[in-house]
Design a protein around this motif. Structure first.
Motif, PDB file in Angstrom:
ATOM      1  N   ARG A 158      27.370 -14.824 -12.309  1.00  0.00           N
ATOM      2  CA  ARG A 158      26.459 -15.187 -11.221  1.00  0.00           C
ATOM      3  C   ARG A 158      25.597 -13.984 -10.828  1.00  0.00           C
ATOM      4  NH1 ARG A 158      26.615 -19.142  -7.359  1.00  0.00           N
ATOM      5  NH2 ARG A 158      28.729 -19.762  -7.971  1.00  0.00           N
ATOM      6  N   GLU A 159      26.203 -12.787 -10.717  1.00  0.00           N
ATOM      7  CA  GLU A 159      25.446 -11.583 -10.347  1.00  0.00           C
ATOM      8  C   GLU A 159      24.487 -11.163 -11.453  1.00  0.00           C
ATOM      9  OE1 GLU A 159      27.872  -8.803  -7.401  1.00  0.00           O
ATOM     10  OE2 GLU A 159      29.008  -9.248  -9.223  1.00  0.00           O
ATOM     11  N   ARG A 160      24.931 -11.312 -12.716  1.00  0.00           N
ATOM     12  CA  ARG A 160      24.029 -10.967 -13.819  1.00  0.00           C
ATOM     13  C   ARG A 160      22.819 -11.877 -13.861  1.00  0.00           C
ATOM     14  NH1 ARG A 160      28.917 -10.132 -16.823  1.00  0.00           N
ATOM     15  NH2 ARG A 160      28.637 -12.141 -17.912  1.00  0.00           N
ATOM     16  N   ALA A 161      23.044 -13.178 -13.625  1.00  0.00           N
ATOM     17  CA  ALA A 161      21.936 -14.127 -13.603  1.00  0.00           C
ATOM     18  C   ALA A 161      20.979 -13.824 -12.465  1.00  0.00           C
ATOM     19  CB  ALA A 161      22.474 -15.554 -13.481  1.00  0.00           C
ATOM     20  N   LEU A 162      21.537 -13.421 -11.302  1.00  0.00           N
ATOM     21  CA  LEU A 162      20.694 -13.086 -10.160  1.00  0.00           C
ATOM     22  C   LEU A 162      19.847 -11.847 -10.439  1.00  0.00           C
ATOM     23  CD1 LEU A 162      19.857 -13.485  -7.200  1.00  0.00           C
ATOM     24  CD2 LEU A 162      21.839 -12.122  -6.542  1.00  0.00           C
ATOM     25  N   CYS A 163      20.438 -10.810 -11.066  1.00  0.00           N
ATOM     26  CA  CYS A 163      19.704  -9.575 -11.364  1.00  0.00           C
ATOM     27  C   CYS A 163      18.607  -9.804 -12.380  1.00  0.00           C
ATOM     28  CB  CYS A 163      20.672  -8.502 -11.854  1.00  0.00           C
ATOM     29  SG  CYS A 163      21.805  -7.906 -10.579  1.00  0.00           S
ATOM     30  N   SER A 164      18.893 -10.678 -13.378  1.00  0.00           N
ATOM     31  CA  SER A 164      17.880 -10.927 -14.407  1.00  0.00           C
ATOM     32  C   SER A 164      16.714 -11.723 -13.874  1.00  0.00           C
ATOM     33  CB  SER A 164      18.519 -11.654 -15.592  1.00  0.00           C
ATOM     34  OG  SER A 164      19.000 -12.927 -15.175  1.00  0.00           O
ATOM     35  N   SER A 165      16.950 -12.478 -12.802  1.00  0.00           N
ATOM     36  CA  SER A 165      15.862 -13.288 -12.237  1.00  0.00           C
ATOM     37  C   SER A 165      14.968 -12.515 -11.305  1.00  0.00           C
ATOM     38  CB  SER A 165      16.456 -14.490 -11.489  1.00  0.00           C
ATOM     39  OG  SER A 165      17.194 -14.051 -10.361  1.00  0.00           O
ATOM     40  N   LEU A 166      15.407 -11.314 -10.851  1.00  0.00           N
ATOM     41  CA  LEU A 166      14.597 -10.532  -9.919  1.00  0.00           C
ATOM     42  C   LEU A 166      13.420  -9.906 -10.652  1.00  0.00           C
ATOM     43  CD1 LEU A 166      17.363  -8.713  -7.862  1.00  0.00           C
ATOM     44  CD2 LEU A 166      16.018 -10.713  -7.207  1.00  0.00           C
ATOM     45  N   PRO A 167      12.234  -9.844 -10.028  1.00  0.00           N
ATOM     46  CA  PRO A 167      11.077  -9.187 -10.682  1.00  0.00           C
ATOM     47  C   PRO A 167      11.293  -7.687 -10.767  1.00  0.00           C
ATOM     48  CG  PRO A 167      10.545  -9.767  -8.408  1.00  0.00           C
ATOM     49  CD  PRO A 167      11.884 -10.384  -8.701  1.00  0.00           C
ATOM     50  N   SER A 168      10.955  -7.140 -11.907  1.00  0.00           N
ATOM     51  CA  SER A 168      11.115  -5.688 -12.109  1.00  0.00           C
ATOM     52  C   SER A 168      10.021  -4.938 -11.372  1.00  0.00           C
ATOM     53  CB  SER A 168      11.054  -5.346 -13.604  1.00  0.00           C
ATOM     54  OG  SER A 168       9.828  -5.761 -14.151  1.00  0.00           O
ATOM     55  N   SER A 169      10.390  -3.818 -10.751  1.00  0.00           N
ATOM     56  CA  SER A 169       9.417  -3.016 -10.000  1.00  0.00           C
ATOM     57  C   SER A 169       8.494  -2.307 -10.971  1.00  0.00           C
ATOM     58  CB  SER A 169      10.138  -1.991  -9.132  1.00  0.00           C
ATOM     59  OG  SER A 169      10.945  -1.169  -9.932  1.00  0.00           O
ATOM     60  N   PRO A 170       7.202  -2.298 -10.709  1.00  0.00           N
ATOM     61  CA  PRO A 170       6.263  -1.638 -11.633  1.00  0.00           C
ATOM     62  C   PRO A 170       6.502  -0.143 -11.702  1.00  0.00           C
ATOM     63  CG  PRO A 170       5.181  -2.201  -9.560  1.00  0.00           C
ATOM     64  CD  PRO A 170       6.545  -2.831  -9.516  1.00  0.00           C
ATOM     65  N   GLN A 171       6.459   0.398 -12.905  1.00  0.00           N
ATOM     66  CA  GLN A 171       6.634   1.824 -13.109  1.00  0.00           C
ATOM     67  C   GLN A 171       5.326   2.560 -12.867  1.00  0.00           C
ATOM     68  OE1 GLN A 171       9.501   3.315 -13.688  1.00  0.00           O
ATOM     69  NE2 GLN A 171      10.557   1.328 -13.640  1.00  0.00           N
ATOM     70  N   PRO A 172       5.342   3.709 -12.174  1.00  0.00           N
ATOM     71  CA  PRO A 172       4.098   4.445 -11.945  1.00  0.00           C
ATOM     72  C   PRO A 172       3.528   4.974 -13.247  1.00  0.00           C
ATOM     73  CG  PRO A 172       5.997   5.745 -11.282  1.00  0.00           C
ATOM     74  CD  PRO A 172       6.508   4.382 -11.594  1.00  0.00           C
ATOM     75  N   LYS A 173       2.242   4.900 -13.368  1.00  0.00           N
ATOM     76  CA  LYS A 173       1.564   5.384 -14.566  1.00  0.00           C
ATOM     77  C   LYS A 173       1.355   6.889 -14.454  1.00  0.00           C
ATOM     78  CE  LYS A 173      -0.881   1.074 -15.547  1.00  0.00           C
ATOM     79  NZ  LYS A 173      -2.208   0.445 -15.774  1.00  0.00           N
ATOM     80  N   ILE A 174       1.868   7.622 -15.410  1.00  0.00           N
ATOM     81  CA  ILE A 174       1.750   9.076 -15.426  1.00  0.00           C
ATOM     82  C   ILE A 174       0.685   9.460 -16.435  1.00  0.00           C
ATOM     83  CG2 ILE A 174       2.972  11.236 -15.842  1.00  0.00           C
ATOM     84  CD1 ILE A 174       5.553   9.801 -15.113  1.00  0.00           C
ATOM     85  N   ALA A 175      -0.354  10.091 -15.937  1.00  0.00           N
ATOM     86  CA  ALA A 175      -1.444  10.487 -16.837  1.00  0.00           C
ATOM     87  C   ALA A 175      -0.972  11.597 -17.753  1.00  0.00           C
ATOM     88  CB  ALA A 175      -2.663  10.962 -16.023  1.00  0.00           C
ATOM     89  N   PRO A 176      -1.361  11.578 -19.012  1.00  0.00           N
ATOM     90  CA  PRO A 176      -0.953  12.651 -19.921  1.00  0.00           C
ATOM     91  C   PRO A 176      -1.579  13.978 -19.512  1.00  0.00           C
ATOM     92  CG  PRO A 176      -2.602  11.212 -20.941  1.00  0.00           C
ATOM     93  CD  PRO A 176      -2.194  10.565 -19.658  1.00  0.00           C
ATOM     94  N   THR A 177      -0.818  15.045 -19.713  1.00  0.00           N
ATOM     95  CA  THR A 177      -1.311  16.369 -19.370  1.00  0.00           C
ATOM     96  C   THR A 177      -2.469  16.733 -20.270  1.00  0.00           C
ATOM     97  OG1 THR A 177       0.907  16.993 -18.695  1.00  0.00           O
ATOM     98  CG2 THR A 177      -0.659  18.767 -19.103  1.00  0.00           C
ATOM     99  N   GLN A 178      -3.562  17.128 -19.691  1.00  0.00           N
ATOM    100  CA  GLN A 178      -4.744  17.489 -20.448  1.00  0.00           C
ATOM    101  C   GLN A 178      -5.108  18.929 -20.143  1.00  0.00           C
ATOM    102  OE1 GLN A 178      -7.778  14.693 -19.424  1.00  0.00           O
ATOM    103  NE2 GLN A 178      -6.675  12.926 -20.230  1.00  0.00           N
ATOM    104  N   GLN A 179      -5.860  19.511 -21.052  1.00  0.00           N
ATOM    105  CA  GLN A 179      -6.250  20.909 -20.885  1.00  0.00           C
ATOM    106  C   GLN A 179      -7.162  21.089 -19.687  1.00  0.00           C
ATOM    107  OE1 GLN A 179      -8.454  22.568 -24.162  1.00  0.00           O
ATOM    108  NE2 GLN A 179      -7.517  24.549 -23.919  1.00  0.00           N
ATOM    109  N   VAL A 180      -7.919  20.043 -19.337  1.00  0.00           N
ATOM    110  CA  VAL A 180      -8.831  20.165 -18.204  1.00  0.00           C
ATOM    111  C   VAL A 180      -8.082  20.251 -16.889  1.00  0.00           C
ATOM    112  CG1 VAL A 180     -10.737  19.018 -19.362  1.00  0.00           C
ATOM    113  CG2 VAL A 180      -9.068  17.650 -18.139  1.00  0.00           C
ATOM    114  N   ALA A 181      -6.735  20.047 -16.932  1.00  0.00           N
ATOM    115  CA  ALA A 181      -5.962  20.178 -15.704  1.00  0.00           C
ATOM    116  C   ALA A 181      -6.010  21.597 -15.161  1.00  0.00           C
ATOM    117  CB  ALA A 181      -4.512  19.768 -15.948  1.00  0.00           C
ATOM    118  N   GLY A 182      -6.309  22.573 -16.010  1.00  0.00           N
ATOM    119  CA  GLY A 182      -6.409  23.953 -15.561  1.00  0.00           C
ATOM    120  C   GLY A 182      -7.783  24.333 -15.077  1.00  0.00           C
ATOM    121  N   PHE A 183      -8.645  23.344 -14.888  1.00  0.00           N
ATOM    122  CA  PHE A 183     -10.036  23.618 -14.531  1.00  0.00           C
ATOM    123  C   PHE A 183     -10.412  22.806 -13.310  1.00  0.00           C
ATOM    124  CE2 PHE A 183     -14.399  21.946 -14.942  1.00  0.00           C
ATOM    125  CZ  PHE A 183     -15.117  23.106 -14.786  1.00  0.00           C
TER     126      PHE A 183
END
Length: 432
Positions: free
Chosen positions: A66-91
């Motif tokens: 019952r608990e497994r079925a309940l967990c699988s039915s819950l919407p997954s929280s969106p993961q934050p998008k992490i921008a790739p490190t670029q060389q322009v980050a030092g500018f």
């Protein structure tokens, strides 16, 4: 007995089969019950009810179907998008590198640089611009010879700033954060719109100021404390490091052309003679032979020392500078004076002339010549800027600039009465 039979009627919770009806009179208590304000109601999937928060499972706890079925039915929280490190980050482009917003009188003088005669010989009178941004000691300053309204500074906060000094808007034109550790020196390239910097991350880095792109990285196995461009071939530059090695690099290939090694004592400063045929290096010699290898003059092409007994006193010299026209060079001594030498063989010390009123006190205090070569300028441990007469060695003027030590003095390449200075507490100032 019936309860035991019902409990073990199925081999596993995962197998299909008829499920026993729960006894509502003696319902077992869930470990993580859903809070209810009314009598128990079966959970149904509906969008009107709030979704209970998903909790991390406790390791080793049994989770029912019952608990497994309940967990699988819950919407997954969106993961934050992490921008790739670029060389322009030092500018960071904070302001403009153009001269369109600078003071009118300065702009007129810069554009008529060939006609400035009346200001020759004039000395700086007072501070005109305060440049705030660094948070730690500033090690070096350098004016651009091709864009003379721009000043570069390198500091212990790992940052190289490019300042639009007389801009009416933002003074910080560029913030360059490509180094991973403290920056020891910075130089403008005589060709193009680039700065070359070096530091404690054992690299020298060439950065295009306009685009904010790191065009080349010159890696070494030592902390790089100083860089210097060749006076005639702008594709070549020197670097001096903590292991006593001076290297001549070719920017076109990114490789070392020559190396100049004598011992393993750290290099404090390097300088080309005016014709570019000789190199003057200053070393932090701490052994008994300090009088032999403190200042060394090298032959550039043959990679051999021409003299290693130029300065025979037991003081290290954190700075050496060549005169703009005369065949001499000066060296800042930790003996609290500036010594003067011949830059031609036999490279002798002038024992009858020295510039002494300022203090060094162990700081990396630097010195310089005025644009016409008639004045010797020096920082000081007392926070003042000292002006000496080049020929008589007498003190002409002193300006109180900072509360802490004044480290470097940069003379403007066009305006003879303009200098920039920096301090041990992170301040950068321009005097006119």
């Amino acid at each position: 007995m019936d309860l035991l039979c019902n409990a073990y009627s199925n081999d596993s919770d995962d197998e299909d089969g008829p499920k026993p009806q729960p006894d509502t009179s003696k319902r077992p208590k869930l470990e993580n019950p859903v809070t209810q304000t009314s009598p128990f109601q079966p959970l149904t999937r509906t969008t009107q009810n709030p979704v209970p928060p998903r909790e991390a499972p406790v390791p080793g706890r049994y989770i029912s179907k019952r608990e497994r079925a309940l967990c699988s039915s819950l919407p997954s929280s969106p993961q934050p998008k992490i921008a790739p490190t670029q060389q322009v980050a030092g500018f960071l482009a904070s302001g403009s590198t153009l001269d369109s917003n600078i003071r009118g009188d300065i702009l007129s003088l810069l554009r008529n640089k060939g006609k400035i005669v009346e200001k020759q010989g004039q000395m700086s009178e007072k501070m005109s611009v305060a440049l705030l941004g660094h948070t730690r000691a500033v090690n070096a300053l350098h004016w651009s010879s091709t864009h003379a309204h721009l000043l570069a500074s390198a500091a212990m906060d790992d940052i190289v700033y490019v300042w639009n000094v007389w801009s009416s808007d933002q003074k910080i034109a560029r913030k360059l954060c490509f180094h991973n550790a403290a920056v020891k020196d910075v130089k403008w390239s005589p060709q193009g719109f680039s700065v070359l910097s070096c530091g404690y991350d054992s690299t020298s880095r060439l950065v295009d100021v306009e685009k904010g792109v790191e065009t080349q990285v010159f890696k070494e196995d030592q902390i790089v404390g100083v860089v210097k461009f060749h006076p005639n071939n702008f594709n070549l530059f020197l670097s001096g490091g903590s292991k006593g090695c001076v290297k001549l690099w070719d920017i076109r290939t990114g490789k070392v052309v020559h190396q100049y090694v004598r011992g393993h004592d750290p290099i404090l400063d390097v300088e080309f003679t005016s014709n570019g045929k000789h190199i003057i290096s200053s070393r932090d010699v701490s052994r008994s032979n300090v009088s032999e290898n403190n200042i060394i003059v090298w032959d550039v092409s043959r990679q051999v020392p021409l003299s290693n007994q130029v300065y025979v006193e037991a003081y290290t010299c954190p700075c050496v500078r060549v005169h703009p026209s005369d065949p001499v060079f000066i060296a800042q001594s930790n003996g609290n004076y500036i010594a003067i030498f011949s830059s031609t063989p036999p490279f002798k010390l002038n024992k009858y002339k020295r510039y002494e009123s300022h203090g060094v006190s162990g700081f990396p205090i630097k010195c310089n010549f005025s644009l016409d070569g008639e004045k010797v300028l020096s920082g000081s441990s007392d926070g003042c800027i000292y002006f000496y007469d080049y020929r008589s060695s007498k003190l002409v003027k002193k300006i109180k600039a900072y509360e802490q030590a004044c480290i470097d003095i940069a003379v403007h390449p066009i305006l003879p009465n303009v200098i920039a200075s920096c301090s041990w507490n992170g301040e950068v100032s321009v005097f006119e």
